[in-house]
Write a protein that holds these residues in place. Structure first.
Motif, short mmCIF file in Angstrom:
data_model
loop_
_atom_site.label_atom_id
_atom_site.label_comp_id
_atom_site.label_asym_id
_atom_site.label_seq_id
_atom_site.Cartn_x
_atom_site.Cartn_y
_atom_site.Cartn_z
N ASP A 111 0.83 -1.20 0.00
CA ASP A 111 0.00 0.00 0.00
C ASP A 111 0.87 1.26 0.00
OD1 ASP A 111 -2.33 -1.45 -0.06
OD2 ASP A 111 -2.71 -1.28 2.10
N ASP A 112 1.98 1.22 0.75
CA ASP A 112 2.88 2.39 0.79
C ASP A 112 3.44 2.68 -0.60
OD1 ASP A 112 2.47 2.76 3.49
OD2 ASP A 112 4.31 1.72 4.08
N PHE A 113 3.83 1.64 -1.31
CA PHE A 113 4.35 1.81 -2.67
C PHE A 113 3.28 2.41 -3.57
CE2 PHE A 113 4.42 0.00 -6.97
CZ PHE A 113 5.57 0.59 -7.46
N ASN A 114 2.10 1.83 -3.55
CA ASN A 114 1.01 2.33 -4.40
C ASN A 114 0.67 3.78 -4.10
OD1 ASN A 114 0.60 0.02 -5.97
ND2 ASN A 114 -0.72 -0.91 -4.43
N MET A 115 0.61 4.12 -2.83
CA MET A 115 0.27 5.50 -2.44
C MET A 115 1.37 6.47 -2.88
SD MET A 115 -2.73 5.61 -1.25
CE MET A 115 -2.75 7.22 -0.51
N SER A 116 2.63 6.10 -2.68
CA SER A 116 3.72 7.01 -3.06
C SER A 116 3.78 7.18 -4.57
CB SER A 116 5.07 6.52 -2.51
OG SER A 116 5.46 5.31 -3.13
N MET A 117 3.53 6.11 -5.32
CA MET A 117 3.52 6.22 -6.78
C MET A 117 2.37 7.08 -7.25
SD MET A 117 4.36 3.97 -9.94
CE MET A 117 4.29 2.40 -9.22
N ARG A 118 1.18 6.88 -6.72
CA ARG A 118 0.02 7.70 -7.11
C ARG A 118 0.25 9.17 -6.78
NH1 ARG A 118 -5.20 4.90 -7.77
NH2 ARG A 118 -4.76 2.67 -7.78
N LYS A 119 0.83 9.44 -5.61
CA LYS A 119 1.10 10.82 -5.21
C LYS A 119 2.10 11.46 -6.18
CE LYS A 119 2.70 13.59 -1.32
NZ LYS A 119 3.16 13.59 0.07
N PHE A 120 3.16 10.74 -6.53
CA PHE A 120 4.15 11.26 -7.46
C PHE A 120 3.53 11.52 -8.83
CE2 PHE A 120 7.21 10.40 -10.88
CZ PHE A 120 8.07 11.46 -10.68
N LEU A 121 2.79 10.56 -9.36
CA LEU A 121 2.20 10.72 -10.69
C LEU A 121 1.17 11.84 -10.73
CD1 LEU A 121 1.89 6.99 -11.77
CD2 LEU A 121 3.54 8.69 -12.58
N LYS A 122 0.43 12.02 -9.64
CA LYS A 122 -0.53 13.13 -9.57
C LYS A 122 0.22 14.46 -9.60
CE LYS A 122 -4.31 15.05 -6.88
NZ LYS A 122 -5.19 14.90 -5.71
N GLN A 123 1.32 14.54 -8.85
CA GLN A 123 2.13 15.76 -8.83
C GLN A 123 2.69 16.05 -10.23
OE1 GLN A 123 5.51 15.61 -6.22
NE2 GLN A 123 5.97 17.76 -6.46
N VAL A 124 3.18 15.03 -10.91
CA VAL A 124 3.70 15.19 -12.26
C VAL A 124 2.61 15.72 -13.19
CG1 VAL A 124 4.56 13.96 -14.30
CG2 VAL A 124 5.53 13.47 -12.05
N GLY A 125 1.43 15.10 -13.14
CA GLY A 125 0.34 15.49 -14.01
C GLY A 125 -0.14 16.91 -13.77
N VAL A 126 -0.36 17.25 -12.51
CA VAL A 126 -0.88 18.57 -12.16
C VAL A 126 0.12 19.67 -12.49
CG1 VAL A 126 -1.58 20.06 -10.23
CG2 VAL A 126 -2.51 17.74 -10.42
N THR A 127 1.38 19.48 -12.08
CA THR A 127 2.37 20.53 -12.31
C THR A 127 2.71 20.66 -13.80
OG1 THR A 127 4.23 19.04 -11.82
CG2 THR A 127 3.35 20.38 -9.99
N SER A 128 2.69 19.55 -14.52
CA SER A 128 2.95 19.61 -15.97
C SER A 128 1.84 20.35 -16.69
CB SER A 128 3.09 18.20 -16.55
OG SER A 128 4.21 17.54 -15.99
N GLN A 129 0.59 20.08 -16.32
CA GLN A 129 -0.54 20.78 -16.94
C GLN A 129 -0.45 22.27 -16.66
OE1 GLN A 129 -4.45 19.24 -16.12
NE2 GLN A 129 -5.45 20.99 -17.07
N GLN A 130 -0.12 22.63 -15.42
CA GLN A 130 0.01 24.05 -15.08
C GLN A 130 1.10 24.72 -15.89
OE1 GLN A 130 0.63 23.63 -10.86
NE2 GLN A 130 -1.56 23.78 -10.39
N ALA A 131 2.23 24.05 -16.07
CA ALA A 131 3.35 24.62 -16.83
C ALA A 131 2.98 24.80 -18.30
CB ALA A 131 4.58 23.73 -16.69
N ILE A 132 2.29 23.82 -18.87
CA ILE A 132 1.88 23.91 -20.27
C ILE A 132 0.87 25.03 -20.46
CG2 ILE A 132 0.64 22.71 -22.13
CD1 ILE A 132 1.91 20.09 -20.95
N GLU A 133 -0.11 25.13 -19.56
CA GLU A 133 -1.11 26.19 -19.67
C GLU A 133 -0.46 27.57 -19.57
OE1 GLU A 133 -3.89 25.09 -16.63
OE2 GLU A 133 -5.00 23.75 -17.96
N GLU A 134 0.50 27.73 -18.67
CA GLU A 134 1.20 29.01 -18.52
C GLU A 134 1.99 29.33 -19.79
OE1 GLU A 134 2.58 32.61 -17.23
OE2 GLU A 134 0.96 31.40 -16.40
N ALA A 135 2.66 28.35 -20.36
CA ALA A 135 3.41 28.56 -21.59
C ALA A 135 2.49 28.95 -22.74
CB ALA A 135 4.21 27.31 -21.95
N MET A 136 1.31 28.35 -22.79
CA MET A 136 0.34 28.68 -23.84
C MET A 136 -0.14 30.12 -23.68
SD MET A 136 -0.45 26.25 -26.03
CE MET A 136 -0.23 24.50 -26.24
#
Length: 66
Positions: free
Chosen positions: A3-28
């Motif tokens: 469960d710890d592995f799954n939670m840490s992976m989900r947290k990391f991937l969510k951070q990647v997705g959210v921050t990447s979307q924000q960066a792309i929107e700002e660049a646009m």
């Protein structure tokens, strides 16, 4: 997998997705009128200690102002 592995992976991937979307929107916004344009995008994921390098490529369509 633990469960710890799954939670840490989900947290990391969510951070990647959210921050990447924000960066792309700002660049646009900064780029101005991008309607009708297509941009090539690439993400390279590396994980130190696991000898992992994973590349994802794709296309992002410009935004319409309005």
């Amino acid at each position: 997998m633990s469960d710890d592995f799954n939670m840490s992976m989900r947290k990391f991937l969510k951070q990647v997705g959210v921050t990447s979307q924000q960066a792309i929107e700002e660049a646009m916004r900064t780029a101005g009128d991008t309607s009708g344009k297509t941009f090539s995008a690439k993400v390279v994921l590396t994980v130190e200690g696991l000898d992992l390098e994973h590349t994802v490529t794709g296309q992002i369509t410009g935004r319409e102002d309005g």
